[in-house]
Design a protein around this motif. Structure first.
Motif, PDB file in Angstrom:
ATOM      1  N   SER A  57     -25.856  30.201  21.850  1.00 34.33           N
ATOM      2  CA  SER A  57     -27.027  29.107  21.772  1.00 34.33           C
ATOM      3  C   SER A  57     -28.413  29.339  22.743  1.00 34.33           C
ATOM      4  O   SER A  57     -29.251  28.774  22.191  1.00 34.33           O
ATOM      5  CB  SER A  57     -26.662  27.512  21.544  1.00 34.33           C
ATOM      6  N   PHE A  59     -28.598  29.107  26.162  1.00 32.98           N
ATOM      7  CA  PHE A  59     -28.811  28.487  27.429  1.00 32.98           C
ATOM      8  C   PHE A  59     -28.436  29.726  28.501  1.00 32.98           C
ATOM      9  O   PHE A  59     -29.099  29.634  29.625  1.00 32.98           O
ATOM     10  CB  PHE A  59     -27.730  27.563  27.618  1.00 32.98           C
ATOM     11  N   ARG A  78     -35.241  31.705  22.618  1.00 35.82           N
ATOM     12  CA  ARG A  78     -35.016  30.196  23.265  1.00 35.82           C
ATOM     13  C   ARG A  78     -34.289  29.513  22.597  1.00 35.82           C
ATOM     14  O   ARG A  78     -34.330  29.690  21.324  1.00 35.82           O
ATOM     15  CB  ARG A  78     -36.423  29.704  24.007  1.00 35.82           C
ATOM     16  N   PRO A  79     -33.527  28.507  23.195  1.00 32.96           N
ATOM     17  CA  PRO A  79     -32.521  27.857  22.091  1.00 32.96           C
ATOM     18  C   PRO A  79     -33.276  27.140  21.189  1.00 32.96           C
ATOM     19  O   PRO A  79     -32.987  27.143  20.027  1.00 32.96           O
ATOM     20  CB  PRO A  79     -32.217  26.510  23.050  1.00 32.96           C
TER      21      PRO A  79
END
Lengths: 276, 346
Positions: A57, A59, A78-79
């Motif tokens: 995801s 992180f 980025r998420p």
């Protein structure tokens, strides 16, 4: 329920390694989640399951390897950008917004797909109003109805029992219009009845919504019952994978879970449980 | 006892004021506001305008601190930016006042977004200190830039509308109160949409917000910008109200005043910003009035009671923090619950 020819992979993890200081959390992990299937990741505590989820995801940035989503390399996104593509997840320790109502929590899931800007919002005109009403209707008629949480839609999430909170988190993930749904221990801490409800919802999400599911779970009964494909992690490495029945027989899996000993005996015990 | 409210459409259920009673009470309040200037004396009109300006600014801070969870002690300096913008436009350009107010909001929003940049890295007390730093810089600029009139500040002409000078509280009331009402409505609307929900999500659990597709930096800066826009417009109204803007007009203590206002009123509720700002502005005045009533009986009361007034005010704030941490808005919510449930009790 297992098809011999799984669909094309929605998510593909290729040789991902992740290290925190000197600790190698993941080493060269590769796996695939085929379209329209339920893939379960199992493994003892500390095997790296949640680290893998966090890498997928966005992180954690893997030290090496790639993550492909529908054939596209998303390793550097980025998420929020990954969420927008259709990568939804829930958390092991529920990550709902406790002060908000169930309805608002679910609405938040759709965030990335709405277009309302600040000006629309301040005046609540045209687009803002249209979007909000359409969203409300869809949530009510597809998600709340589907997950049977009509009675709590106005309740603040913090006041709900654990099992219902997990269900609300699933509802929020569904509002994200996911292509793949990552569930981190969806039935941890639930009693038998709640577990069965949740298993039924997960199966329905796969069947009715056509969403691919990747889940981490410790409840072996449920994993073996509903998964199409099981991947076993231990010490950050994939030690076995295959259909549930195959994985259960794998001596490496048995020893990872139960410690080495009389493998034949333990394996027989497992089979006895499965038959029961 | 009210069992439920019937709605036959999603639009009805999503409405800001969803019952007839709420709508009638609101209309009644609007009527009171419209009649007020005709029955109140100049002193109370003056106070009403001041309350409205403070409500606008506190509502802005509530969006940032109450809803987005970013503590800011820069609100007074932001108001200063708005006030100076208005004064400079009046003196140098001469544009009409609604344009000036919008320009004040826009300029301040820009400044606010820049001040908000550290918010991606720092939170809580650290962010508060960073915003104090920003206000010190802004004050330095106010006091030393020739455009802002250096230490003397700027005196400006009154707002003009259709050739009339708006220089009395009675006239300004009709400008300030409707603008404040519109700003409150805007803030309330914000939290019915994805923008406001994203702010709350960032406050409650920022990691989870990211997974839902909310880019943190963009939304934190948006929150700073909206909040500063409110401060800028409030500062602009303040400038038209007092017509002298100096570097001392917006000291740091005012920032603390607004923070106290939203804490006393109730953080993260629209009503909280309104009640808190009204409370903080009016209570010192009401206490002054009470002291005034005693003066005929105790001839030297005024001198003796003035410090007591300050102490009472401070004690009231402390009392609120201890006994009503959710603020005045929670008291109101409790009153409503009482009537909804009557004759039963919670």
């Amino acid at each position: 329920m297992t098809s011999e020819l799984p669909g094309s992979p929605v998510l593909k993890v290729e040789g991902v390694s992740l290290a925190f200081g000197g600790v190698r959390a993941l080493s060269k992990v590769s796996l695939e989640a085929a379209e329209g299937t339920i893939t379960a990741i199992i493994g003892p505590n500390g095997a790296g399951k949640t680290s893998l989820f966090n890498a997928i995801s966005g992180f954690y940035r893997p030290a090496e390897g790639r993550i492909l989503f529908e054939g596209r390399d998303i390793s550097r996104l980025r998420p929020p950008a990954r969420a927008k593509l259709g990568l939804a997840r829930t958390f092991q320790n529920i990550a709902l917004f406790r002060g908000m109502t169930v309805l608002d929590n679910i609405k938040l899931g759709r965030h990335a797909h709405l277009r309302t800007n600040v000006l629309d919002a301040l005046f609540y005109w045209g687009r803002a109003q249209r979007e909000e009403l359409a969203l409300r209707q869809e949530i009510e008629e597809r998600i709340i109805d589907f997950l049977e949480i009509q009675h709590i839609r106005r309740a603040p999430v913090g006041a709900l029992p654990y099992g219902l909170q997990k269900r609300v988190e699933l509802a929020r993930a569904l509002a994200m219009r996911p292509k793949i749904l990552m569930l981190d221990e969806p039935v941890a801490g639930m009693n038998r009845e709640e577990t069965e409800d949740m298993a039924r919802f997960i199966l329905d999400v796969k069947e009715e919504w056509g969403v691919t599911i990747l889940m981490v779970e410790h409840d072996m009964g449920m994993v073996m019952d509903i998964s199409d494909h099981v991947i076993v992690l231990n010490f950050g490495q994939v030690i076995a994978q295959g259909r549930p029945a195959e994985v259960q027989r794998d001596p490496a899996v048995v020893s990872a879970y139960l410690g080495s000993g009389d493998v034949g005996e333990l394996s027989r015990r497992l089979h006895a449980r499965q038959a029961a | 006892m009210r069992i439920a409210t019937l709605k036959t459409s999603y639009a009805g259920d999503e409405a800001l004021f969803d019952t007839k009673l709420q709508r009638s009470l609101l209309a009644l309040f609007g009527l009171v506001l419209a009649v007020f200037p005709f029955v109140a004396g100049p002193y109370w009109l003056f106070m009403a305008c001041l309350v409205a300006i403070n409500v606008a600014s506190a509502t802005g801070l509530n969006i940032l601190t109450g809803y987005t969870g970013l503590v800011s002690l820069g609100q007074a300096a932001f108001m200063g930016v708005g006030a100076y913008t208005v004064a400079i436009l009046e003196l140098r350009v001469g544009t009409p006042f609604p344009v000036n107010l919008l320009a004040a909001g826009a300029t301040t929003a820009l400044v606010g977004a820049v001040v908000g940049l550290p918010s991606l890295r720092v939170k809580g007390l650290y962010l508060a200190i960073a915003t104090i730093g920003a206000s010190v810089i802004l004050h330095f600029v106010f006091a030393n830039w020739s455009l802002t009139g250096e230490a003397r500040g700027l005196s400006m002409p009154p707002a003009r509308l259709f050739g009339n000078d708006l220089d009395q509280p009675f006239e300004l009331y009709w400008v300030i109160v409707p603008i404040t009402a519109a700003m409150i409505l805007g803030a309330a609307n914000l939290f019915r949409t994805r923008i406001g929900r994203a702010f709350i999500a960032i406050r409650d659990r920022d990691i989870s917000a990211e997974v839902l597709g909310i880019p943190l930096l963009r939304y934190k800066l948006t929150s700073f910008a909206i909040s500063s826009f409110y401060a800028g417009v409030a500062g602009g109204l303040w400038a038209y109200f007092f017509r002298v803007v100096t570097p001392e007009s917006f000291p740091l203590i005012n920032s603390i005043f607004y923070l106290a206002a939203i804490i006393v009123g109730g953080m993260g509720t629209i009503l909280g910003g309104i009640l808190g700002a009204a409370f903080m502005t009016m209570v010192p005045e009401v206490l002054k009035l009470v002291v005034g009533w005693f003066s005929p009986y105790f001839p030297d009361a005024l001198a003796a009671l003035a410090p007591i007034r300050t102490i009472v005010f401070g004690a009231l704030i402390v009392g609120f923090l201890i006994f009503e941490p959710q603020g005045l808005a929670e008291i109101w919510a409790r009153v409503r619950r009482f009537f909804h449930l009557w004759p039963f009790k919670t």
